[in-house]
Design an enzyme around this catalytic site. Structure first.
Site, PDB file in Angstrom:
ATOM      1  NE  ARG A 216      -3.820  -2.324   1.692  1.00 32.78           N
ATOM      2  CZ  ARG A 216      -4.916  -2.591   2.371  1.00 32.78           C
ATOM      3  NH1 ARG A 216      -5.365  -1.734   3.252  1.00 32.78           N
ATOM      4  NH2 ARG A 216      -5.578  -3.714   2.144  1.00 32.78           N
ATOM      5  NE  ARG A 224      -3.589   3.554  13.778  1.00 29.46           N
ATOM      6  CZ  ARG A 224      -4.745   3.415  14.364  1.00 29.46           C
ATOM      7  NH1 ARG A 224      -4.840   2.757  15.483  1.00 29.46           N
ATOM      8  NH2 ARG A 224      -5.830   3.898  13.842  1.00 29.46           N
ATOM      9  CB  SER A 367     -11.392  -4.497   7.449  1.00 31.14           C
ATOM     10  OG  SER A 367     -11.116  -3.272   7.973  1.00 31.14           O
TER      11      SER A 367
HETATM   12  P1  AMO Z   1      -8.150  -3.431   5.274  1.00 28.94           P
HETATM   13  O1  AMO Z   1      -7.642  -2.488   4.248  1.00 28.94           O
HETATM   14  O2  AMO Z   1      -8.877  -2.814   6.420  1.00 28.94           O
HETATM   15  O3  AMO Z   1      -9.110  -4.500   4.635  1.00 28.94           O
HETATM   16  O4  AMO Z   1      -6.940  -4.295   5.833  1.00 28.94           O
HETATM   17  C1  AMO Z   1      -7.162  -5.369   6.694  1.00 28.94           C
HETATM   18  C2  AMO Z   1      -6.207  -5.323   7.880  1.00 28.94           C
HETATM   19  O5  AMO Z   1      -4.851  -5.322   7.421  1.00 28.94           O
HETATM   20  C3  AMO Z   1      -4.062  -4.501   8.256  1.00 28.94           C
HETATM   21  N1  AMO Z   1      -3.499  -3.423   7.452  1.00 28.94           N
HETATM   22  C4  AMO Z   1      -2.289  -2.857   7.635  1.00 28.94           C
HETATM   23  N2  AMO Z   1      -1.332  -3.093   8.541  1.00 28.94           N
HETATM   24  C5  AMO Z   1      -0.218  -2.337   8.480  1.00 28.94           C
HETATM   25  N3  AMO Z   1      -0.005  -1.373   7.579  1.00 28.94           N
HETATM   26  C6  AMO Z   1      -0.938  -1.093   6.639  1.00 28.94           C
HETATM   27  N4  AMO Z   1      -0.714  -0.150   5.738  1.00 28.94           N
HETATM   28  C7  AMO Z   1      -2.150  -1.858   6.644  1.00 28.94           C
HETATM   29  N5  AMO Z   1      -3.263  -1.864   5.896  1.00 28.94           N
HETATM   30  C8  AMO Z   1      -4.055  -2.809   6.377  1.00 28.94           C
HETATM   31  C9  AMO Z   1      -4.978  -3.990   9.359  1.00 28.94           C
HETATM   32  C10 AMO Z   1      -6.329  -4.071   8.712  1.00 28.94           C
HETATM   33  O6  AMO Z   1      -7.364  -4.210   9.661  1.00 28.94           O
HETATM   34  N6  AMO Z   1      -9.761  -6.639   1.774  1.00 28.94           N
HETATM   35  C11 AMO Z   1     -10.016  -6.117   3.104  1.00 28.94           C
HETATM   36  C12 AMO Z   1     -10.204  -7.220   4.125  1.00 28.94           C
HETATM   37  C13 AMO Z   1     -11.472  -8.020   3.886  1.00 28.94           C
HETATM   38  O7  AMO Z   1     -12.560  -7.401   3.892  1.00 28.94           O
HETATM   39  O8  AMO Z   1     -11.367  -9.247   3.725  1.00 28.94           O
HETATM   40  C14 AMO Z   1      -8.854  -5.202   3.496  1.00 28.94           C
HETATM   41  O9  AMO Z   1      -7.823  -5.213   2.913  1.00 28.94           O
HETATM   42  O10 AMO Z   1      -4.877  -4.897  10.448  1.00 28.94           O
END
Ligand code: AMO
Length: 441
Positions: A216, A224, A367
């Site tokens: 990302r 975090r 999520s």
């Molecule tokens: P989401 O974008 O909320 O949902 O990501 C799910 C979980 O992944 C972790 N996370 C991260 N941890 C660290 N750095 C980041 N940049 C980061 N982005 C996300 C978090 C977050 O809760 N496709 C959906 C999931 C689904 O609905 O199945 C998704 O990607 O713990």
């Protein structure tokens, strides 16, 4: 014998007293006291005292060993002896010592020094930082978290999948994508396996999971967020609502906490952390309720907006006062969730989504949602998000020929480890973090 090592330090116990053993590792410390020298050897299990007697070793070798730089790597063959004075109650009297690699000096940072170094220096020298027992403890615990997830999910009928990391269209919103040149085309690094795990629901593999990489292009440098993170991603078919998915998630979490509590006693005590296995069911708080509670505490959130970091933390404090470390936030506004989230009543203009987050002490760790499985509705939601259904044709096709109702979640592994252990910066929970400023080492 193929390897230099026959024993790890902690495997040398009273059972080996009087026996010949071979241990190998890093020289943590050497103290010379005339005709005797004490060498502390460290391996991944701990430390061990090697008591070198001048008269038992070649004098040249004895001299060389006493002058050896700390963190050099050696293998020692010798006899194990009980010793009241040695830390673990035994010592090794060497007959043969082989120097496998001499460490340079000065070291870029110390391994056992009490003086703290900043996180950047630690990450710049991660190979040394990872020699510290408290840093190793984090990764031993992380390993158990992943082991627990594999065990629980396989034991409950989930099959492990691996989806592509090079993708053609965004699943989680277009702004935080890393673009890559893929021959003549533009491609992206995958933000999650979302589209593929859903596609799997059309195949008959009705329960899948992946230990997935998320890439990302988050612009913000926060404590975090990582630009490359790892998650436990799961999808399951034939669900009646998001509650079925939440039930799987909370049982998985309980199993992970249980497994770590059972298998990581030493690591937890080294880190000074005690963990409480959550009791089920976990509390459910709707988005509206959360917003209302925050408003009563003086924090206003415009309906439909995300609950920001500070408000999330405050909600965490409020929930903790009620004895809830873990809690779900449910029934999010539809507009706040990605296009694939199921509208509450199956209509494109519903107010709420069948989507949830799982929070741990005010930090989102998961999520998830029930997903849309009707292709018309899915196309409408893609369009409503300002995206083009034609960009998602490979995904949409899987919905046209028999797609069961389904749902799933993504559970961030670094977020779990960070919050389980009360670590302040997520970078400590991944070996070689990628953030806005760092792509090396
Ligand atoms: P989401 O974008 O909320 O949902 O990501 C799910 C979980 O992944 C972790 N996370 C991260 N941890 C660290 N750095 C980041 N940049 C980061 N982005 C996300 C978090 C977050 O809760 N496709 C959906 C999931 C689904 O609905 O199945 C998704 O990607 O713990």
């Amino acid at each position: 014998m193929e390897c230099y090592r026959t024993h790890y330090s902690t495997e040398v116990t009273t059972a080996q007293h009087g026996c010949e053993i071979t241990v190998a590792g890093w020289v943590q410390d050497i103290r010379e006291m005339g005709s005797i020298a004490f060498l502390i050897l460290r391996d991944r299990m701990g430390t061990l005292q090697v008591t070198m007697l001048k008269k038992k070793l070649d004098p040249e070798l004895f001299k060389k060993l006493c002058g050896l730089n700390r963190e050099s790597v050696i293998a020692v063959r010798g006899t194990c002896k009980p010793s009241d004075k040695a830390r673990n109650g035994y010592e090794v009297i060497p007959e043969e010592v082989e120097i496998l690699s001499e460490a340079g000096t000065p070291l870029p940072m110390g391994v056992v020094d009490k003086v703290g170094v900043d996180l950047d220096t630690r990450l710049d020298n991660r190979f040394i930082d990872l020699r510290k027992e408290e840093v190793q403890a984090i990764f031993k615990i992380r390993n158990r978290v992943i082991e627990a997830a594999h065990g629980y999910l396989r034991g409950n009928g989930f099959i492990e999948m691996h989806s592509p990391n090079i993708i053609g269209a965004s699943s989680e919103g277009g702004t935080d994508l890393f673009a890559v040149q893929y021959f003549e085309k533009q491609a992206f690094l995958s933000q999650s396996p979302q589209l593929y795990k859903q596609t799997m629901m059309a195949t008959g593999f009705d329960r899948v999971y992946e230990i997935a990489k998320y890439f990302r292009a988050e612009q913000h440098n926060t404590r975090r967020h990582l630009n490359e993170s790892t998650a436990i991603d799961l999808e399951m078919a034939f669900v009646r609502s998001e509650e079925d998915v939440m039930g799987t998630l909370e049982r998985l979490i309980r199993h992970i906490w249980d497994h770590v509590a059972d298998n990581c006693t030493d690591e937890l005590s080294l880190l000074g952390v005690s963990i409480t296995v959550p009791s089920l069911p976990m509390r459910r708080v709707t988005y509206d309720e959360a917003v209302e509670r925050l408003a009563k505490s003086g924090v206003d959130i415009k309906w439909g907006d995300d609950i920001g970091t500070e408000a999330e933390k405050l909600l965490g404090d409020l929930m903790q006062k009620e004895g809830c470390e873990f809690y779900f936030i449910t029934k999010y506004p539809l507009e706040a969730k990605p296009f694939y989230a199921m509208p509450e009543n199956g209509m494109a203009d519903d107010r709420y989504a069948r989507a949830f987050d799982l929070e741990l002490n005010g930090v989102e760790i998961t999520s998830g949602a029930q997903r849309i499985h009707d292709v018309k509705l899915l196309e409408e939601r893609i369009t409503a998000k300002g995206l083009k259904p034609s960009d998602f044709e490979g995904y949409l096709k899987a919905f046209r020929y028999g797609m069961p109702p389904h749902g799933g979640f993504g559970l961030g592994i670094e977020r779990i480890v960070m919050n389980m252990l009360g670590i302040q910066n997520i970078r400590e929970c991944t070996l070689f973090p990628r953030d806005r400023m760092r792509i090396s080492p």
